[in-house]
Write a protein that holds these residues in place. Structure first.
Motif, PDB file in Angstrom:
ATOM      1  N   LEU A 120       0.842  -1.252  -0.029  1.00 41.21           N
ATOM      2  CA  LEU A 120      -0.123  -0.166   0.052  1.00 41.21           C
ATOM      3  C   LEU A 120       1.028   1.227  -0.200  1.00 41.21           C
ATOM      4  N   ALA A 121       2.130   1.072  -0.285  1.00 44.99           N
ATOM      5  CA  ALA A 121       3.104   2.271  -0.302  1.00 44.99           C
ATOM      6  C   ALA A 121       3.096   3.091   0.897  1.00 44.99           C
ATOM      7  N   VAL A 122       2.930   2.349   2.225  1.00 48.52           N
ATOM      8  CA  VAL A 122       3.073   3.200   3.554  1.00 48.52           C
ATOM      9  C   VAL A 122       4.340   2.481   4.300  1.00 48.52           C
ATOM     10  N   GLY A 123       4.555   3.126   5.475  1.00 52.15           N
ATOM     11  CA  GLY A 123       5.702   2.697   6.285  1.00 52.15           C
ATOM     12  C   GLY A 123       5.426   1.917   7.604  1.00 52.15           C
ATOM     13  N   ALA A 124       4.343   1.758   7.903  1.00 55.26           N
ATOM     14  CA  ALA A 124       3.857   1.031   9.118  1.00 55.26           C
ATOM     15  C   ALA A 124       2.558   0.584   8.911  1.00 55.26           C
ATOM     16  N   PRO A 125       2.451  -0.604   9.772  1.00 56.94           N
ATOM     17  CA  PRO A 125       1.080  -1.203   9.754  1.00 56.94           C
ATOM     18  C   PRO A 125      -0.082  -0.416  10.023  1.00 56.94           C
ATOM     19  N   SER A 126       0.170   0.281  11.037  1.00 59.69           N
ATOM     20  CA  SER A 126      -1.145   1.304  11.492  1.00 59.69           C
ATOM     21  C   SER A 126      -1.426   2.094  10.346  1.00 59.69           C
ATOM     22  N   ALA A 127      -0.516   2.389   9.533  1.00 58.80           N
ATOM     23  CA  ALA A 127      -0.912   3.266   8.358  1.00 58.80           C
ATOM     24  C   ALA A 127      -1.487   2.447   7.319  1.00 58.80           C
ATOM     25  N   ALA A 128      -0.905   1.278   7.252  1.00 57.16           N
ATOM     26  CA  ALA A 128      -1.529   0.222   6.167  1.00 57.16           C
ATOM     27  C   ALA A 128      -3.259   0.137   6.548  1.00 57.16           C
ATOM     28  N   TYR A 129      -3.398  -0.071   8.004  1.00 58.34           N
ATOM     29  CA  TYR A 129      -4.863  -0.204   8.412  1.00 58.34           C
ATOM     30  C   TYR A 129      -5.631   0.885   8.128  1.00 58.34           C
ATOM     31  N   ASN A 130      -5.227   2.199   8.174  1.00 55.83           N
ATOM     32  CA  ASN A 130      -5.767   3.504   8.101  1.00 55.83           C
ATOM     33  C   ASN A 130      -5.976   3.464   6.584  1.00 55.83           C
ATOM     34  N   LYS A 131      -4.893   3.442   5.868  1.00 53.95           N
ATOM     35  CA  LYS A 131      -5.090   3.702   4.329  1.00 53.95           C
ATOM     36  C   LYS A 131      -6.453   2.607   3.567  1.00 53.95           C
ATOM     37  N   ALA A 132      -6.259   1.422   4.119  1.00 50.14           N
ATOM     38  CA  ALA A 132      -7.204   0.363   3.852  1.00 50.14           C
ATOM     39  C   ALA A 132      -8.642   0.643   4.212  1.00 50.14           C
ATOM     40  N   LYS A 133      -8.891   1.223   5.668  1.00 49.36           N
ATOM     41  CA  LYS A 133     -10.097   1.896   5.848  1.00 49.36           C
ATOM     42  C   LYS A 133     -10.500   2.953   5.134  1.00 49.36           C
ATOM     43  N   ARG A 134      -9.623   3.958   4.520  1.00 49.06           N
ATOM     44  CA  ARG A 134     -10.102   4.924   3.904  1.00 49.06           C
ATOM     45  C   ARG A 134     -10.563   4.742   2.337  1.00 49.06           C
ATOM     46  N   LEU A 135      -9.628   3.487   1.756  1.00 55.64           N
ATOM     47  CA  LEU A 135     -10.261   2.984   0.548  1.00 55.64           C
ATOM     48  C   LEU A 135     -11.623   2.326   0.838  1.00 55.64           C
ATOM     49  N   LYS A 136     -11.782   1.824   1.717  1.00 54.46           N
ATOM     50  CA  LYS A 136     -13.112   1.057   1.817  1.00 54.46           C
ATOM     51  C   LYS A 136     -14.290   2.253   2.020  1.00 54.46           C
TER      52      LYS A 136
END
Length: 290
Positions: A120-136
């Motif tokens: 997802l081109a982010v640097g941390a698991p928490s950032a991946a989680y937040n980006k996935a939620k924004r995509l949702k």
């Protein structure tokens, strides 16, 4: 030095304002319009333009060969460029939607957020989680009358997901209740018909009982079950009306009374809604035993 005035705009305003989206679009038709513009301009390479349903490839082609329209009127060039802008925006929206689904599939397959972070081109698991939620948020709507798209924040998406889960659970319960009622409806209706001769009847009662008798042997599909449900409700309304007019029970025997009570209970399990107010009709008048 004069102190700079603080902006009155709320920092959350961009997240609260409902976004404007392309939404549904016949992208292939727009690509066909672009193709026609290039054919009208006698683009020598137009035969190499990808098919109308190959959106990404077609957009790359018209971008690369934009100069083919250079001799066309300014309004034609402008129209072509605007169509490209629209199609790229549409493609971006679709990309977010499909990426969100890919993330769901990855999570279902056991992928951890730390594994999704580089994808997802982010640097941390928490950032991946937040980006996935924004995509949702792309495929969710809120509870407003206009059903606006959910704000692109993890909190808003979680709230919408909980609401949808509750709605799905309620729908599942309703389907299970409908299946339970359908399983009971045929034997209950059959039992009522068996007691027909032991019920007081008028023309309306006879009519609806005959309708039940006609449809009962063929009750296999959901539509047939709906018809049986309607006829049974109509028969009970007619019997209830007749009982009020005669001021005596329409059930002449105990078995008829039990068959009638079972039908009423099936149609109105709560006893206080629908066409039969609580307490259940037919229950307060004793059956007449010949």
């Amino acid at each position: 030095m004069k102190k700079r005035a603080r902006s009155s705009a709320r920092p959350t305003k961009p997240l609260v304002k409902p976004p404007v989206r392309i939404g549904s679009l016949d992208a292939a038709a727009v690509v066909a319009e672009l193709r026609q513009l290039h054919e009208n301009a006698e683009d020598p390479a137009v035969e190499r333009m990808p098919a109308d349903d190959e959106l990404f490839g077609a957009l790359l082609y018209v971008e690369k060969h934009a100069q083919a329209l250079s001799k066309q009127p300014a309004e034609v060039q402008r129209a072509a460029a605007l169509k490209r802008v629209q199609l790229w925006e549409y493609l971006r929206e679709q990309t977010e939607l499909h990426q969100a689904r890919a993330v769901e599939d990855a999570r279902s397959a056991g992928a951890q957020w730390i594994q999704l972070a580089p994808a997802l081109a982010v640097g941390a698991p928490s950032a991946a989680y937040n980006k996935a939620k924004r995509l949702k948020a792309v495929e969710l709507v809120d509870e407003t009358p206009l059903a606006n798209q959910v704000r692109r924040t993890p909190e808003a998406v979680l709230k919408a997901e909980r609401r949808l889960a509750q709605e799905r659970a309620a729908e599942q319960r309703a389907q299970e209740e409908a299946q339970r009622r359908h399983a009971l409806m045929v034997p209950v209706a059959s039992r009522l018909l068996e007691q027909r001769e032991f019920l007081l009847r008028d023309d309306d009662v006879d009519y609806w009982l005959e309708e039940i008798e006609t449809v009962l042997p063929h009750c296999r599909t959901p539509l047939q079950m709906v018809s049986l449900d309607r006829y049974l409700s109509a028969a009970l309304r007619a019997l209830s009306k007749l009982e009020r007019e005669r001021a005596c029970s329409v059930a002449l025997t105990e078995n008829a009374h039990l068959a009638l009570a079972a039908a009423v209970e099936l149609q109105n399990p709560q006893g206080g809604t629908g066409d039969f107010p609580a307490p259940l009709p037919f229950s307060s008048l004793r059956p007449i035993t010949p």
